[in-house]
Design a protein around this motif. Sequence first.
Motif, PDB file in Angstrom:
ATOM      1  N   GLU A   1      46.611  34.884  48.025  1.00  0.00           N
ATOM      2  CA  GLU A   1      46.201  35.269  49.249  1.00  0.00           C
ATOM      3  C   GLU A   1      47.225  34.893  50.483  1.00  0.00           C
ATOM      4  OE1 GLU A   1      42.284  33.525  49.640  1.00  0.00           O
ATOM      5  OE2 GLU A   1      41.398  34.873  48.339  1.00  0.00           O
ATOM      6  N   LYS A   2      48.355  34.579  49.976  1.00  0.00           N
ATOM      7  CA  LYS A   2      49.424  34.054  50.746  1.00  0.00           C
ATOM      8  C   LYS A   2      49.628  34.958  52.043  1.00  0.00           C
ATOM      9  CE  LYS A   2      53.920  31.740  51.343  1.00  0.00           C
ATOM     10  NZ  LYS A   2      54.820  31.048  50.423  1.00  0.00           N
ATOM     11  N   ASN A   3      49.632  34.860  53.212  1.00  0.00           N
ATOM     12  CA  ASN A   3      50.138  35.747  54.415  1.00  0.00           C
ATOM     13  C   ASN A   3      49.406  36.900  54.370  1.00  0.00           C
ATOM     14  OD1 ASN A   3      52.463  34.073  54.839  1.00  0.00           O
ATOM     15  ND2 ASN A   3      53.547  35.216  53.367  1.00  0.00           N
ATOM     16  N   VAL A   4      48.385  37.210  53.860  1.00  0.00           N
ATOM     17  CA  VAL A   4      47.350  38.124  53.859  1.00  0.00           C
ATOM     18  C   VAL A   4      46.862  38.359  55.254  1.00  0.00           C
ATOM     19  CG1 VAL A   4      45.370  39.546  52.932  1.00  0.00           C
ATOM     20  CG2 VAL A   4      47.153  38.603  51.242  1.00  0.00           C
TER      21      VAL A   4
ATOM     22  N   ILE B   1      44.874  50.607  55.386  1.00  0.00           N
ATOM     23  CA  ILE B   1      45.092  51.220  54.039  1.00  0.00           C
ATOM     24  C   ILE B   1      45.927  50.017  52.965  1.00  0.00           C
ATOM     25  CG2 ILE B   1      46.157  52.828  52.435  1.00  0.00           C
ATOM     26  CD1 ILE B   1      45.799  54.753  54.776  1.00  0.00           C
ATOM     27  N   PHE B   2      47.104  49.585  53.419  1.00  0.00           N
ATOM     28  CA  PHE B   2      47.574  48.555  52.680  1.00  0.00           C
ATOM     29  C   PHE B   2      46.757  47.160  52.528  1.00  0.00           C
ATOM     30  CE2 PHE B   2      51.126  51.146  53.830  1.00  0.00           C
ATOM     31  CZ  PHE B   2      52.117  51.118  52.482  1.00  0.00           C
ATOM     32  N   TYR B   3      46.163  46.828  53.451  1.00  0.00           N
ATOM     33  CA  TYR B   3      45.315  45.592  53.347  1.00  0.00           C
ATOM     34  C   TYR B   3      44.080  45.826  52.309  1.00  0.00           C
ATOM     35  CZ  TYR B   3      42.286  41.987  54.839  1.00  0.00           C
ATOM     36  OH  TYR B   3      41.575  40.977  54.984  1.00  0.00           O
TER      37      TYR B   3
ATOM     38  N   ILE C   1      43.698  43.422  48.978  1.00  0.00           N
ATOM     39  CA  ILE C   1      42.359  42.862  48.606  1.00  0.00           C
ATOM     40  C   ILE C   1      41.939  43.148  47.259  1.00  0.00           C
ATOM     41  CG2 ILE C   1      40.155  42.358  49.439  1.00  0.00           C
ATOM     42  CD1 ILE C   1      42.253  40.801  51.037  1.00  0.00           C
ATOM     43  N   ALA C   2      41.743  44.624  47.206  1.00  0.00           N
ATOM     44  CA  ALA C   2      41.231  44.936  45.816  1.00  0.00           C
ATOM     45  C   ALA C   2      42.056  44.705  44.480  1.00  0.00           C
ATOM     46  CB  ALA C   2      41.331  46.374  45.914  1.00  0.00           C
ATOM     47  N   LYS C   3      43.362  44.335  44.818  1.00  0.00           N
ATOM     48  CA  LYS C   3      44.434  43.743  43.750  1.00  0.00           C
ATOM     49  C   LYS C   3      43.938  42.532  43.542  1.00  0.00           C
ATOM     50  CE  LYS C   3      47.667  44.875  40.871  1.00  0.00           C
ATOM     51  NZ  LYS C   3      47.786  46.106  39.719  1.00  0.00           N
ATOM     52  N   ILE C   4      43.828  41.498  44.469  1.00  0.00           N
ATOM     53  CA  ILE C   4      43.755  40.190  44.566  1.00  0.00           C
ATOM     54  C   ILE C   4      42.326  40.091  43.796  1.00  0.00           C
ATOM     55  CG2 ILE C   4      43.165  38.004  45.693  1.00  0.00           C
ATOM     56  CD1 ILE C   4      45.176  39.009  47.843  1.00  0.00           C
ATOM     57  N   ASP C   5      41.191  40.713  44.269  1.00  0.00           N
ATOM     58  CA  ASP C   5      39.906  40.525  43.572  1.00  0.00           C
ATOM     59  C   ASP C   5      40.137  40.978  42.131  1.00  0.00           C
ATOM     60  OD1 ASP C   5      38.933  39.996  45.876  1.00  0.00           O
ATOM     61  OD2 ASP C   5      38.021  42.126  46.601  1.00  0.00           O
ATOM     62  N   SER C   6      40.816  41.929  41.824  1.00  0.00           N
ATOM     63  CA  SER C   6      41.024  42.121  40.339  1.00  0.00           C
ATOM     64  C   SER C   6      41.707  41.187  39.553  1.00  0.00           C
ATOM     65  CB  SER C   6      41.982  43.506  40.155  1.00  0.00           C
ATOM     66  OG  SER C   6      42.197  43.783  38.875  1.00  0.00           O
TER      67      SER C   6
END
Length: 256
Positions: free
Chosen positions: A158-161, A224-226, A230-235
């Motif tokens: 989650e760094k810099n998100v 869109i990128f955000y 977030i979806a990638k981090i959750d996965s």
Amino acid sequence: MKRLFSILAITCLMAIGTVNANATTAFASATATVTSVTQAEEAASEDLSFHQELKKRFIEGGPGFMGIVLLCLILGLAIAIERIIFLNLSTTNTKKLTQNVEDALNSGGIEAAKEVCRNTKGPVASIFYQGLDRADEDIDAAEKAVVAYGGVQMGQLEKNVSWISLFIALAPMLGFMGTVIGMIQAFDKIEAAGDMQPSLVAGGIKVALLTTVFGLIVAIILQIFYNYIIAKIDSIVNDMEDASITLMDLLVRHKK
């Protein structure tokens, strides 16, 4: 003599007809040429590329707020691209890794399983390594190590998100601020002129609307990128949690 005049008259009529025909042909050719040139100019104006149109509108919006909005887009995209690359590199085939760790435990013990984790990239392999490193103590120590290191890995993911979310909120706010300032300038011109003329306020209103449009465009792109990040981090986090549970089961079976 009459016959001679008749021949001359017929010859003149034929010459005049030829000239008229040539003139008509030339006029039609010129008309076609002018039409083709006009159509080419219209096509050229219609074929104005999106990049050129965007550049034109950006310049019309003014360098002040438009430059700040563009800076938000550049910084937001830079962070988003860096996060996407990092997250894709952090993605691990959890099932394959789990199977390899289980085979290593059965064949070579803890050290062989740790070697498999060292040779695998990603947070899941790092969590496996931390749990295996505490496996000689007891299951509770291994579980605490896995949970603690899992929190560290989540922080890395989650760094810099949060900066991306800041730019998403900041870009339209700057656009709206440019809108308000443009409207104030338009009303200042009306007040100075003492008359309500469309030409006085058209420029200010146009600039105001352009800043709003560009601010919203930047926010939409970054959003869109955000959402993808977030979806990638959750996965990845879900894979980490499932892998942690699987690792505890493997360690329990191995100790038995």
